[in-house]
Design a protein around this motif. Structure first.
Motif, short mmCIF file in Angstrom:
data_model
loop_
_atom_site.label_atom_id
_atom_site.label_comp_id
_atom_site.label_asym_id
_atom_site.label_seq_id
_atom_site.Cartn_x
_atom_site.Cartn_y
_atom_site.Cartn_z
N HIS A 168 42.87 -29.81 5.24
CA HIS A 168 42.48 -30.20 3.88
C HIS A 168 40.96 -30.26 3.75
CE1 HIS A 168 46.39 -31.04 2.08
NE2 HIS A 168 46.76 -31.55 3.24
N LEU A 169 40.29 -30.71 4.80
CA LEU A 169 38.84 -30.86 4.73
C LEU A 169 38.14 -29.52 4.57
CD1 LEU A 169 36.60 -33.31 6.56
CD2 LEU A 169 36.04 -30.90 6.81
N VAL A 170 38.63 -28.48 5.25
CA VAL A 170 37.94 -27.18 5.21
C VAL A 170 38.47 -26.25 4.14
CG1 VAL A 170 37.35 -27.33 7.66
CG2 VAL A 170 39.46 -26.17 6.99
N LEU A 171 39.47 -26.68 3.37
CA LEU A 171 40.01 -25.80 2.33
C LEU A 171 38.95 -25.28 1.35
CD1 LEU A 171 43.48 -27.34 1.34
CD2 LEU A 171 43.05 -25.10 2.36
N PRO A 172 37.98 -26.10 0.91
CA PRO A 172 36.99 -25.56 -0.05
C PRO A 172 35.99 -24.61 0.58
CG PRO A 172 37.11 -27.98 -0.12
CD PRO A 172 37.81 -27.55 1.12
N VAL A 173 35.88 -24.60 1.91
CA VAL A 173 34.88 -23.75 2.56
C VAL A 173 35.22 -22.28 2.29
CG1 VAL A 173 33.90 -23.06 4.78
CG2 VAL A 173 34.41 -25.47 4.33
N GLY A 174 34.25 -21.55 1.83
CA GLY A 174 34.46 -20.14 1.49
C GLY A 174 34.70 -19.90 0.02
N ALA A 175 34.87 -20.96 -0.77
CA ALA A 175 35.16 -20.77 -2.21
C ALA A 175 34.00 -20.07 -2.92
CB ALA A 175 35.45 -22.11 -2.87
N GLY A 176 32.77 -20.48 -2.62
CA GLY A 176 31.62 -19.86 -3.27
C GLY A 176 31.44 -18.41 -2.85
N ALA A 177 31.62 -18.14 -1.56
CA ALA A 177 31.48 -16.76 -1.08
C ALA A 177 32.58 -15.88 -1.64
CB ALA A 177 31.50 -16.75 0.45
N ALA A 178 33.80 -16.40 -1.73
CA ALA A 178 34.91 -15.62 -2.29
C ALA A 178 34.65 -15.27 -3.75
CB ALA A 178 36.22 -16.39 -2.15
N GLN A 179 34.14 -16.22 -4.51
CA GLN A 179 33.82 -15.96 -5.92
C GLN A 179 32.70 -14.93 -6.03
OE1 GLN A 179 35.37 -17.04 -8.56
NE2 GLN A 179 33.96 -16.65 -10.26
N ALA A 180 31.65 -15.09 -5.22
CA ALA A 180 30.53 -14.16 -5.28
C ALA A 180 30.97 -12.75 -4.89
CB ALA A 180 29.40 -14.64 -4.35
N ALA A 181 31.76 -12.63 -3.82
CA ALA A 181 32.22 -11.32 -3.38
C ALA A 181 33.12 -10.66 -4.43
CB ALA A 181 32.96 -11.44 -2.05
N GLY A 182 34.01 -11.45 -5.03
CA GLY A 182 34.90 -10.90 -6.05
C GLY A 182 34.16 -10.41 -7.27
N ILE A 183 33.19 -11.18 -7.73
CA ILE A 183 32.42 -10.79 -8.92
C ILE A 183 31.58 -9.55 -8.62
CG2 ILE A 183 30.53 -11.49 -10.43
CD1 ILE A 183 33.21 -12.72 -11.17
N LEU A 184 30.95 -9.51 -7.44
CA LEU A 184 30.11 -8.37 -7.11
C LEU A 184 30.95 -7.11 -6.93
CD1 LEU A 184 27.35 -7.27 -6.58
CD2 LEU A 184 27.46 -8.12 -4.23
N ALA A 185 32.10 -7.24 -6.26
CA ALA A 185 32.98 -6.08 -6.08
C ALA A 185 33.48 -5.58 -7.44
CB ALA A 185 34.16 -6.46 -5.19
N ARG A 186 33.79 -6.49 -8.33
CA ARG A 186 34.27 -6.10 -9.66
C ARG A 186 33.17 -5.37 -10.44
NH1 ARG A 186 34.38 -8.03 -14.90
NH2 ARG A 186 36.34 -7.74 -16.02
N ALA A 187 31.92 -5.86 -10.33
CA ALA A 187 30.82 -5.20 -11.03
C ALA A 187 30.60 -3.78 -10.50
CB ALA A 187 29.54 -6.02 -10.87
N ILE A 188 30.67 -3.63 -9.18
CA ILE A 188 30.52 -2.30 -8.58
C ILE A 188 31.67 -1.40 -9.01
CG2 ILE A 188 30.52 -1.05 -6.39
CD1 ILE A 188 29.13 -3.54 -5.17
#
Length: 472
Positions: A168-188
């Motif tokens: 539960h403690l580490v569940l949020p880890v990676g949320a920002g990177a996942a959002q950034a990667a998804g948005i950048l991949a979508r733009a490309i």
């Protein structure tokens, strides 16, 4: 062929060469050309894109800089599931942020409720060049997901409840990177042309168009990485507090054992039984404090389930996220966005890399007192007008010289805890409404908050009083 991101997007050799040379210490074009046995004119043509080096030559030239070209094959099916592709529905709200930890660390402009950003200038980096950033973010995301996967496997094998706590403690880890990667991949994916026909090669017209990321899209990506850093540091801080509680419990256990031994062998020493009772009470209190760091009944295992290793790992991830943030924040489009946004939300700008950068989250900004009351419904009903929570305790000024009224108000029925608010003074276009409201501190000790605010100079800065409250 894979469709996400667009497989026809490619990093240009000229951009890679220029990036590698310019980011190498004291390496001129003539020096590099001499090192690789080329004429300076030939290397200049490679860097400006008028000639394309072979792939082998590209590797050899970059190898003479302070960098190396790393290449790997990643398997993606040439033919996907055409039925699923035909049924896919475009994402109509790509910028909606569902993770609360990430949403808490993004400004409202970049995390709109409807998931759509306003139109903005297309002055970000070329999307083909942004591919390199996408690969860097995806590599980070892969590593950021490893702690959760490791603890999931550990829990499935041994069923220790403390491991479930750490999941539960580490569940949020990676949320920002996942959002950034998804948005950048979508733009490309959306803005890179897909050539058709038997020869799928980009035309000169497509290359000259040079599609770029929009300003708000790039700001969203960069701020997601800054939020990722803060999430990792906040999770690491929780682990440090749990480890401190575990150490305190061990010390209390040792003292209780010593007191019990003295009580049994003390031969009637005065106060031995009283010392034992006191030691047992301290042990019980330390146990309750350690249990407060366990949500699934694994209190006895707090500090014994790899927390030290995990704290170091999360700190390293935070440092990597910070490095990615600093790299992407160098783009002029992000600087331009910050200059405009700082006028609306000056404390968020200070949180990015200014005086509030060590805070684990930026101060929340609400458009008015009613919006604040919708979230903090236990607050007293705000009064109409520019002073919704009563008279100000101090006036602070932002970097543009605008006054903000500092107010301390009870968060609920417990008068010992309070919210510290900053309400902007402004000429009201509609009577009976307040200006924007910052939450400078939540669940603050009322007496300590009053002391900090009262100790501030009369002409104090909004940033200074916020930093003082965070450090109190």
């Amino acid at each position: 062929m894979a469709h996400y991101p667009n497989p026809f997007a490619a990093i240009r050799a000229s951009w890679l060469l220029g990036r590698a040379r310019l980011r190498s210490e004291n390496l001129s074009q003539s020096t590099l050309a001499e090192d690789v046995g080329l004429g300076q004119a030939a290397l200049s043509k490679y860097e400006n894109g008028s000639r394309e080096p072979s792939f082998a030559d590209l590797q050899r030239i970059i190898a003479r800089t302070d960098h190396r070209l790393v290449v790997r094959l990643r398997r993606e099916a040439r033919v996907g599931n055409r039925l699923l592709e035909s049924m896919s529905v475009p994402d109509l709200a790509p910028y909606r942020v569902s993770d609360t930890h990430l949403h808490r660390r993004l400004p409202a402009q970049l995390a709109p409720a409807d998931g759509r950003l306003e139109r903005s200038e297309p002055d970000g980096p070329r999307l083909e060049e942004a591919l390199l950033h996408l690969y860097e973010i995806q590599d980070f995301l892969h590593d950021a997901r490893q702690p959760e996967a490791r603890f999931q496997e550990t829990y499935e094998r041994w069923h220790v409840e403390r491991d479930r706590d750490l999941i539960h403690l580490v569940l949020p880890v990676g949320a920002g990177a996942a959002q950034a990667a998804g948005i950048l991949a979508r733009a490309i994916d959306n803005r890179t042309a897909r050539p058709t026909g038997s020869r799928a090669v980009k035309s000169k017209q497509t290359e000259q168009a040079e599609p770029r990321a929009s300003r708000l899209t790039w700001a969203h990506i960069v701020c997601c990485l800054r939020a990722e850093e803060a999430i990792c540091r906040e999770r690491a801080a929780r682990l440090h507090r749990a480890l401190d509680a575990a150490r305190a419990r061990v010390r209390a256990r040792n003292l209780a054992d010593d007191a019990e031994l003295l009580a049994r062998t003390g031969h009637g020493r005065p106060g031995a039984l009283a010392d034992l009772d006191q030691a047992k009470a301290a042990l019980e209190q330390a146990g309750r404090h350690a249990a407060g760091h366990s949500r699934n009944g694994g209190a006895q295992d707090v500090g014994l389930s790899g927390e030290r290793y995990l704290a170091v790992e999360l700190t390293q991830l935070a440092d990597r996220a910070h490095a990615l943030y600093e790299e992407l924040a160098q783009e002029p489009t992000f600087t331009a966005w910050r200059e405009v946004h700082a006028a609306t939300d000056p404390l968020y700008d200070a949180w990015l890399d200014g005086e509030l950068r060590t805070a684990l989250a930026p101060p929340l900004l609400f458009p008015d007192a009613k919006a604040l009351h919708r979230l903090h419904h236990r607050l007293p009903e705000p009064a109409a007008g520019p002073a919704p929570y009563g008279p100000a305790r101090r006036t602070a000024y932002d970097h543009l010289g605008r006054p903000w009224q500092i107010v301390i108000t009870a968060e609920d029925d417990a008068a010992s805890r309070a919210l510290v608010l900053a309400v902007q003074d402004q000429v009201q276009s509609e009577p009976g409404q307040s200006g924007p409201v910052y939450v400078l501190a939540e669940k603050a000790d009322t007496d300590r908050a009053r002391a900090v605010v009262d100790a501030a100079p009369r002409a104090t800065s909004l940033l200074g009083i916020t930093a003082a409250l965070r450090n109190a």
